[in-house]
Design a protein around this motif. Structure first.
Motif, PDB file in Angstrom:
ATOM      1  N   TRP A 149       0.844  -1.203   0.000  1.00 34.97           N
ATOM      2  CA  TRP A 149       0.000   0.000   0.000  1.00 34.97           C
ATOM      3  C   TRP A 149       0.883   1.258   0.000  1.00 34.97           C
ATOM      4  O   TRP A 149       0.994   1.958   0.988  1.00 34.97           O
ATOM      5  CB  TRP A 149      -0.926  -0.017   1.224  1.00 34.97           C
ATOM      6  CG  TRP A 149      -2.029   0.996   1.178  1.00 34.97           C
ATOM      7  CD1 TRP A 149      -2.038   2.245   1.732  1.00 34.97           C
ATOM      8  CD2 TRP A 149      -3.304   0.837   0.530  1.00 34.97           C
ATOM      9  NE1 TRP A 149      -3.229   2.878   1.475  1.00 34.97           N
ATOM     10  CE2 TRP A 149      -4.025   2.043   0.734  1.00 34.97           C
ATOM     11  CE3 TRP A 149      -3.904  -0.184  -0.204  1.00 34.97           C
ATOM     12  CZ2 TRP A 149      -5.318   2.236   0.244  1.00 34.97           C
ATOM     13  CZ3 TRP A 149      -5.180   0.000  -0.699  1.00 34.97           C
ATOM     14  CH2 TRP A 149      -5.870   1.208  -0.466  1.00 34.97           C
ATOM     15  N   ARG A 150       1.528   1.518  -1.146  1.00 37.43           N
ATOM     16  CA  ARG A 150       2.383   2.701  -1.219  1.00 37.43           C
ATOM     17  C   ARG A 150       2.775   2.999  -2.660  1.00 37.43           C
ATOM     18  O   ARG A 150       2.777   2.119  -3.531  1.00 37.43           O
ATOM     19  CB  ARG A 150       3.628   2.530  -0.365  1.00 37.43           C
ATOM     20  CG  ARG A 150       4.437   1.278  -0.669  1.00 37.43           C
ATOM     21  CD  ARG A 150       5.731   1.570  -1.367  1.00 37.43           C
ATOM     22  NE  ARG A 150       6.519   0.383  -1.654  1.00 37.43           N
ATOM     23  CZ  ARG A 150       6.567  -0.187  -2.845  1.00 37.43           C
ATOM     24  NH1 ARG A 150       5.827   0.263  -3.835  1.00 37.43           N
ATOM     25  NH2 ARG A 150       7.350  -1.237  -3.063  1.00 37.43           N
ATOM     26  N   ASP A 151       3.107   4.257  -2.909  1.00 42.05           N
ATOM     27  CA  ASP A 151       3.720   4.699  -4.159  1.00 42.05           C
ATOM     28  C   ASP A 151       5.124   5.191  -3.817  1.00 42.05           C
ATOM     29  O   ASP A 151       5.383   5.609  -2.685  1.00 42.05           O
ATOM     30  CB  ASP A 151       2.909   5.832  -4.800  1.00 42.05           C
ATOM     31  CG  ASP A 151       1.473   5.434  -5.122  1.00 42.05           C
ATOM     32  OD1 ASP A 151       1.238   4.243  -5.396  1.00 42.05           O
ATOM     33  OD2 ASP A 151       0.594   6.322  -5.096  1.00 42.05           O
ATOM     34  N   SER A 152       6.025   5.171  -4.795  1.00 42.45           N
ATOM     35  CA  SER A 152       7.426   5.476  -4.485  1.00 42.45           C
ATOM     36  C   SER A 152       8.119   6.181  -5.641  1.00 42.45           C
ATOM     37  O   SER A 152       7.689   6.083  -6.789  1.00 42.45           O
ATOM     38  CB  SER A 152       8.210   4.180  -4.204  1.00 42.45           C
ATOM     39  OG  SER A 152       7.543   3.368  -3.275  1.00 42.45           O
ATOM     40  N   PHE A 153       9.200   6.867  -5.316  1.00 40.56           N
ATOM     41  CA  PHE A 153      10.153   7.234  -6.363  1.00 40.56           C
ATOM     42  C   PHE A 153      11.565   6.958  -5.861  1.00 40.56           C
ATOM     43  O   PHE A 153      11.838   6.992  -4.661  1.00 40.56           O
ATOM     44  CB  PHE A 153       9.984   8.671  -6.878  1.00 40.56           C
ATOM     45  CG  PHE A 153      10.418   9.781  -5.947  1.00 40.56           C
ATOM     46  CD1 PHE A 153      11.759  10.039  -5.675  1.00 40.56           C
ATOM     47  CD2 PHE A 153       9.471  10.630  -5.385  1.00 40.56           C
ATOM     48  CE1 PHE A 153      12.144  11.081  -4.851  1.00 40.56           C
ATOM     49  CE2 PHE A 153       9.848  11.684  -4.558  1.00 40.56           C
ATOM     50  CZ  PHE A 153      11.197  11.907  -4.296  1.00 40.56           C
ATOM     51  N   THR A 154      12.447   6.653  -6.815  1.00 40.53           N
ATOM     52  CA  THR A 154      13.851   6.378  -6.520  1.00 40.53           C
ATOM     53  C   THR A 154      14.699   7.404  -7.244  1.00 40.53           C
ATOM     54  O   THR A 154      14.443   7.721  -8.407  1.00 40.53           O
ATOM     55  CB  THR A 154      14.243   4.971  -6.996  1.00 40.53           C
ATOM     56  OG1 THR A 154      13.330   4.015  -6.456  1.00 40.53           O
ATOM     57  CG2 THR A 154      15.660   4.611  -6.569  1.00 40.53           C
ATOM     58  N   CYS A 155      15.719   7.919  -6.566  1.00 39.86           N
ATOM     59  CA  CYS A 155      16.666   8.831  -7.196  1.00 39.86           C
ATOM     60  C   CYS A 155      18.073   8.304  -6.927  1.00 39.86           C
ATOM     61  O   CYS A 155      18.476   8.142  -5.765  1.00 39.86           O
ATOM     62  CB  CYS A 155      16.506  10.248  -6.640  1.00 39.86           C
ATOM     63  SG  CYS A 155      17.479  11.482  -7.538  1.00 39.86           S
TER      64      CYS A 155
END
Length: 362
Positions: A149-155
């Protein structure tokens, strides 16, 4: 609906590209089946008051290190050694990162995740060379089952930092500024950890533990039925060290003595935990322990995790237990492995709740 949509039983009005936030924006009142975990996985075993166990993740004040005061530094090193051996987790305060920047990065993460889905679509992982990648539970190539139950971004920040233009305006300045401070704090922590092992303070740096750094920023929307799903299933980290900033909502738990212990938010604190590579190179002296994130009816919850690891990027260095820590009485417990090889298998396991590190035990 797309084939992916049918597999994850979404309402017809919700696109997979809009992420979990899209579900919440659609005002769903029940968690879709594809997010539901078995009750055994969701078990929230905590120590009872009768047991007398007072389980609290250690809090360490780095402000006690000052003016070349050797005894004060040694006291901090002793606390870090104790936390690394017994918990694998601790929180640090007075760490040198300005409180205003901690707020800026949390706000920047929230701003990006609350952008229009059409904006976020531009950052899907269509190109392996992208330094900034948006993902959600539906579109993640390494998605777990059930979904998280989550959204993400990676940098990806080091060793090859992104150009500022590659980072969305919503969080650009905060990501760039925060990453510089994290690298400085990481440098100090690796020195203290080296000393806690009884070795030269720069040994972990010489081993290139600081060489790779990436940031993984999660957005956990409020969940209508938080007892049915998880923000992230139990796992250990694919890193040497992880530095986590969390907001005040809470939900992070660490498995300690077979109990799920809440990592209670402390204003201005950074959560530090050992990753799998740290356990490997220290030959089990420091522990990479399982942790997870529970969902909340409140939210969104924001977290910013920075991993000291080169991930899938080319890195030919073979890591095994540090020779200075080995003896006839304490032989190597792991075989050597490269970070990309380990990471590839780790991601393929899809957060299945099993230790990937155990596969490399001798």
């Amino acid at each position: 609906m797309t084939e992916t949509t049918e597999k994850v039983d979404l309402p017809a009005s919700v696109s997979t590209t809009s992420g979990v936030k899209g579900l919440v924006d659609a005002k769903i009142t029940e968690v879709p089946r594809s997010f539901r975990y078995p009750s055994s996985t969701l078990s929230n075993n905590r120590p009872s008051e009768i047991s007398g166990l007072n389980l609290t993740v250690p809090i360490i004040d780095l402000g006690e290190i000052n003016n070349n005061n050797t005894s004060a530094r040694n006291a901090v090193v002793s606390k870090i050694k104790d936390a690394g051996e017994k918990w694998g987790f601790f929180q640090v305060i007075n760490h040198g990162i300005p409180l205003t920047l901690l707020e800026d990065i949390k706000q920047g993460v929230r701003r990006f995740h609350e952008e229009d889905p059409e904006v976020k679509k531009n950052y899907f992982p269509t190109d392996s060379n992208k330094k900034f990648v948006y993902s959600n539970s539906f579109e993640d190539p390494y998605k777990s089952t059930p979904l998280n139950w989550r959204d993400s971004f990676t940098c990806f920040l080091a060793p090859d930092p992104p150009n500022p233009e590659e980072i969305p305006v919503a969080c650009r300045d905060a990501v760039m500024d925060y990453s510089k401070h994290v690298m400085e704090l990481g440098t100090l922590l690796f020195q203290l950890l080296s000393e806690a092992l009884g070795l030269d303070s720069d040994i972990l740096k010489r081993m290139d533990c600081l060489k790779g750094l990436f940031m993984l920023c999660h957005y956990y929307p409020p969940c209508p039925q938080p007892d049915l799903t998880l923000g992230i299933n139990k796992h250990t980290d694919n890193s040497f060290l992880t530095l986590l900033l969390q907001d005040q909502i809470g939900g992070l738990q660490v498995l300690h003595k077979d109990y799920w212990v809440d990592v209670t938010p402390v204003h201005g604190a950074i959560v530090v935990n050992m990753g799998d590579f740290m356990q490997l190179i220290t030959n089990d002296k420091f522990l990479s322990v399982e942790h997870r994130v529970r969902t909340n009816i409140d939210g969104p919850r924001i977290s910013v995790a920075c991993f000291f690891s080169s991930s899938l990027f080319p890195n030919a260095t073979v890591y095994g237990p540090i020779k200075e820590l080995l003896s006839d009485e304490s032989p190597a417990k792991y075989r050597g492995i490269t970070i990309p090889e380990y990471t590839s298998g780790y991601l393929a396991s899809g957060f299945d709740g099993k230790s990937h590190l155990s596969k490399y035990r001798i």
